[in-house]
Design a protein around this motif. Structure first.
Motif, PDB file in Angstrom:
ATOM      1  N   GLU A 233      10.253 -65.790 -18.264  1.00 40.34           N
ATOM      2  CA  GLU A 233      11.675 -65.580 -17.946  1.00 40.34           C
ATOM      3  C   GLU A 233      12.239 -64.617 -18.977  1.00 40.34           C
ATOM      4  OE1 GLU A 233      13.756 -69.330 -17.879  1.00 40.34           O
ATOM      5  OE2 GLU A 233      12.118 -70.222 -16.737  1.00 40.34           O
ATOM      6  N   ILE A 234      12.932 -63.611 -18.457  1.00 40.86           N
ATOM      7  CA  ILE A 234      13.534 -62.631 -19.368  1.00 40.86           C
ATOM      8  C   ILE A 234      15.026 -62.627 -19.105  1.00 40.86           C
ATOM      9  CG2 ILE A 234      13.614 -60.183 -19.992  1.00 40.86           C
ATOM     10  CD1 ILE A 234      10.735 -60.058 -18.847  1.00 40.86           C
ATOM     11  N   SER A 235      15.801 -62.710 -20.176  1.00 41.90           N
ATOM     12  CA  SER A 235      17.243 -62.595 -19.952  1.00 41.90           C
ATOM     13  C   SER A 235      17.835 -61.645 -20.989  1.00 41.90           C
ATOM     14  CB  SER A 235      17.917 -63.965 -19.978  1.00 41.90           C
ATOM     15  OG  SER A 235      18.127 -64.365 -21.289  1.00 41.90           O
ATOM     16  N   LEU A 236      18.775 -60.854 -20.506  1.00 41.97           N
ATOM     17  CA  LEU A 236      19.472 -59.902 -21.377  1.00 41.97           C
ATOM     18  C   LEU A 236      20.956 -60.150 -21.190  1.00 41.97           C
ATOM     19  CD1 LEU A 236      19.068 -57.444 -23.267  1.00 41.97           C
ATOM     20  CD2 LEU A 236      19.408 -55.993 -21.272  1.00 41.97           C
TER      21      LEU A 236
ATOM     22  N   GLU B 231       6.553 -53.593 -12.014  1.00 44.38           N
ATOM     23  CA  GLU B 231       5.201 -53.086 -12.312  1.00 44.38           C
ATOM     24  C   GLU B 231       4.311 -54.206 -12.844  1.00 44.38           C
ATOM     25  OE1 GLU B 231       3.831 -49.662 -12.216  1.00 44.38           O
ATOM     26  OE2 GLU B 231       5.444 -49.743 -10.725  1.00 44.38           O
ATOM     27  N   TYR B 232       4.901 -55.026 -13.724  1.00 42.22           N
ATOM     28  CA  TYR B 232       4.170 -56.133 -14.365  1.00 42.22           C
ATOM     29  C   TYR B 232       3.694 -57.136 -13.310  1.00 42.22           C
ATOM     30  CZ  TYR B 232       3.318 -59.750 -17.942  1.00 42.22           C
ATOM     31  OH  TYR B 232       2.746 -60.694 -18.766  1.00 42.22           O
ATOM     32  N   ILE B 233       4.627 -57.492 -12.409  1.00 40.98           N
ATOM     33  CA  ILE B 233       4.271 -58.455 -11.357  1.00 40.98           C
ATOM     34  C   ILE B 233       3.153 -57.863 -10.505  1.00 40.98           C
ATOM     35  CG2 ILE B 233       5.132 -59.643  -9.285  1.00 40.98           C
ATOM     36  CD1 ILE B 233       7.879 -59.769 -10.721  1.00 40.98           C
ATOM     37  N   LYS B 234       3.303 -56.542 -10.200  1.00 42.21           N
ATOM     38  CA  LYS B 234       2.323 -55.872  -9.351  1.00 42.21           C
ATOM     39  C   LYS B 234       0.944 -55.868 -10.008  1.00 42.21           C
ATOM     40  CE  LYS B 234       4.383 -52.097  -7.696  1.00 42.21           C
ATOM     41  NZ  LYS B 234       4.533 -50.641  -7.839  1.00 42.21           N
TER      42      LYS B 234
ATOM     43  N   SER C 104       6.252 -57.668 -25.481  1.00 42.75           N
ATOM     44  CA  SER C 104       6.249 -59.128 -25.273  1.00 42.75           C
ATOM     45  C   SER C 104       5.486 -59.476 -24.000  1.00 42.75           C
ATOM     46  CB  SER C 104       7.666 -59.669 -25.145  1.00 42.75           C
ATOM     47  OG  SER C 104       8.412 -59.273 -26.246  1.00 42.75           O
ATOM     48  N   LEU C 105       5.711 -58.692 -22.935  1.00 43.32           N
ATOM     49  CA  LEU C 105       5.014 -58.973 -21.668  1.00 43.32           C
ATOM     50  C   LEU C 105       3.507 -58.758 -21.825  1.00 43.32           C
ATOM     51  CD1 LEU C 105       7.442 -57.533 -18.959  1.00 43.32           C
ATOM     52  CD2 LEU C 105       6.926 -59.915 -19.456  1.00 43.32           C
TER      53      LEU C 105
ATOM     54  N   CYS D  97       7.478 -63.527 -12.790  1.00 41.71           N
ATOM     55  CA  CYS D  97       8.354 -63.022 -13.854  1.00 41.71           C
ATOM     56  C   CYS D  97       9.787 -62.913 -13.333  1.00 41.71           C
ATOM     57  CB  CYS D  97       7.814 -61.659 -14.268  1.00 41.71           C
ATOM     58  SG  CYS D  97       8.568 -61.002 -15.722  1.00 41.71           S
ATOM     59  N   ILE D  98      10.705 -63.548 -14.063  1.00 35.25           N
ATOM     60  CA  ILE D  98      12.099 -63.584 -13.606  1.00 35.25           C
ATOM     61  C   ILE D  98      12.983 -62.866 -14.620  1.00 35.25           C
ATOM     62  CG2 ILE D  98      14.049 -65.171 -13.251  1.00 35.25           C
ATOM     63  CD1 ILE D  98      11.829 -67.112 -12.186  1.00 35.25           C
ATOM     64  N   PHE D  99      13.880 -62.047 -14.102  1.00 31.13           N
ATOM     65  CA  PHE D  99      14.772 -61.309 -14.997  1.00 31.13           C
ATOM     66  C   PHE D  99      16.213 -61.590 -14.628  1.00 31.13           C
ATOM     67  CE2 PHE D  99      17.015 -57.117 -15.749  1.00 31.13           C
ATOM     68  CZ  PHE D  99      17.214 -57.343 -17.100  1.00 31.13           C
TER      69      PHE D  99
END
Ligand SMILES: Nc1ncnc2c1ncn2[C@@H]1O[C@H](COP(=O)(O)OP(=O)(O)O)[C@@H](O)[C@H]1O
Ligand SMILES: [Mg+2]
Length: 411
Positions: free
Chosen positions: A336-339, A287-290, A322-323, A296-298
């Motif tokens: 970049e998001i990492s979990l 949604e964010y990219i759209k 955060s976004l 945005c990379i996850f």
């Protein structure tokens, strides 16, 4: 003829004697005069010196009184001890702290005023003072004569010019009031945090309820309406072209309303969150990219990560805020998001390559609660937040949450 021609020689000699005696008398009286003068000069000088000394003594007495006041009424206790801990001197604040008259404390052992648990601490303190060339600080509990226990910070320094057996000088700072205030502050912070947790839980529950009701109730009603309008439109097919146009625009309106109802429900709480945190984050990022258009990379090390609902929701809301911050403030080109879930820890990182957080701006904006909310959410989950940023170097937000045993969804 001169005046002496009528005198005989003997008379003349006598006259000479007389004159000599007179002359001597005059001479010695002149000397006396000079001596008297000198004495008077000395006397005046001595009086001036005396006056100066008196004035100097007054100044010294005033200075002594002022320093005695400074010593006695200092906001901290001062005590001078010998090597066995015997009180050689103590100021009034120190005496008040121990609850006894100063005169009665002199010659007493400081140990008498210690709470039992502080006796070994103080013994070690004295030993350290004598063996180390630096200030030694410890926390002790003193028991006043009235039985009141006070927590005291004692800082001592060995006295290098030992006089009258005085070997160390100590400062006593009463911490009791401060500790009481700190404890109250801690409790009130705890209450505030509990309130915040409760508030967030209730808010999240309300969102979930409202989203479900909007989806179920409004969604069903709109679906029924849509079917009715479709039926109406079919039956009006050949009867009235005007009414047919009307039903067609009604159908468009219903479709738009269905769409906006779906959006409202999703914004309140995306249904995908019920499928787990990873699908929810993937949806959020899509949604964010759209909508924002940022790269945005996850990444995650566990696609089927199953977390307690409050943790999933917490992580989701943190990434969401955060976004939003990256879009609003960072001027970044990439996020970049990492979990990562490993070693019984869940680590979330949101890293952007933007302008970095301006600390001054952030501190000045006291009405901004986004980052505060993130921190509170992290604490609510038993974890912590760290924000690493420097001007021009982007911002990296890290949330680490301790987790129980690694749980995996049964496939
Ligand atoms: N990723 C970021 N990059 C640059 N600045 C940021 C970032 N995130 C937050 N900030 C700064 O921190 C401030 C506080 O953020 P926040 O608490 O979320 O409040 P708000 O977004 O309402 O201003 C922002 O006003 C902004 O100056
Ligand atoms: Mg914000």
């Amino acid at each position: 003829m001169d005046a002496y021609s009528k005198f005989s020689k003997a008379q003349l000699i006598e006259q000479i004697h007389l004159l000599t005696t007179e002359l001597n008398e005059i001479k010695s009286s002149n000397e006396y005069c000079m001596m008297a003068h000198e004495l008077r000069v000395h006397q005046t000088e001595l009086e001036a010196q005396n006056q100066e000394l008196r004035e100097m003594q007054n100044v010294l007495e005033l200075a002594r009184d002022r320093y005695a006041d400074l010593y006695d009424f200092a906001p901290v206790g001062y005590v001078t001890l010998d090597q066995h801990g015997i009180i050689k001197d103590i100021n009034l604040t120190g005496a008040t702290l121990l609850g006894r008259e100063r005169a009665l404390l002199l010659g007493e052992s400081f140990h008498h005023w210690l709470d039992t648990e502080s006796v070994p601490v103080f013994a070690r303190h004295l030993k350290n003072v004598h063996s180390l060339p630096v200030e030694v600080t410890d926390e002790i509990k003193v028991k006043s004569r009235q039985g009141q226990i006070r927590t005291v910070n004692i800082t001592s320094l060995a006295n290098t010019s030992v006089k009258n057996g005085e070997v160390c000088r100590s400062i006593l700072v009463d911490l009791t009031e401060r500790m009481l205030i700190e404890e109250r502050l801690r409790l009130s912070k705890e209450v505030l945090r509990d309130l915040c947790t409760h508030h967030e839980t209730v808010r999240e529950e309300e969102r979930r309820k409202v989203a479900r009701e909007i989806h179920d109730e409004l969604g069903q009603a709109l679906l029924a309406l849509k079917m009715d309008v479709a039926m109406l439109s079919e039956s009006l097919n050949d009867v009235s072209p005007l009414l047919l146009r009307k039903t067609s625009s009604m159908m468009n309106l219903i479709n738009r309303t269905v769409e906006s109802v779906r959006n409202i429900a999703t914004n309140l709480r995306p249904a995908v969150l019920d499928l787990g945190v990873v699908p929810a984050l993937e949806w959020l990022i899509d949604e964010y990219i759209k909508h924002v258009g940022l790269n945005c990379i996850f990444e995650t090390n566990e696609e089927d990560l199953e977390l307690p609902d409050e943790v999933s929701t917490g992580i989701f809301r943190i990434v969401q805020e955060s976004l939003t911050n990256v879009a609003r403030h960072a001027r970044a080109s990439r996020v970049e998001i990492s979990l990562i879930h490993e070693n019984n820890e869940l680590c979330l990182i949101v890293k952007d390559d933007g302008i970095g957080v301006d600390e001054g701006k952030r501190m000045a904006n006291r009405k901004s609660f986004g980052l505060t909310g993130i921190r509170e959410r992290a604490i609510m989950m038993g974890g912590e937040l760290s924000l690493d940023s420097s001007p021009g170097k982007g911002a990296t937000l890290t949330v680490v949450v301790p987790m129980g045993k690694k749980e995996k969804k049964a496939s």
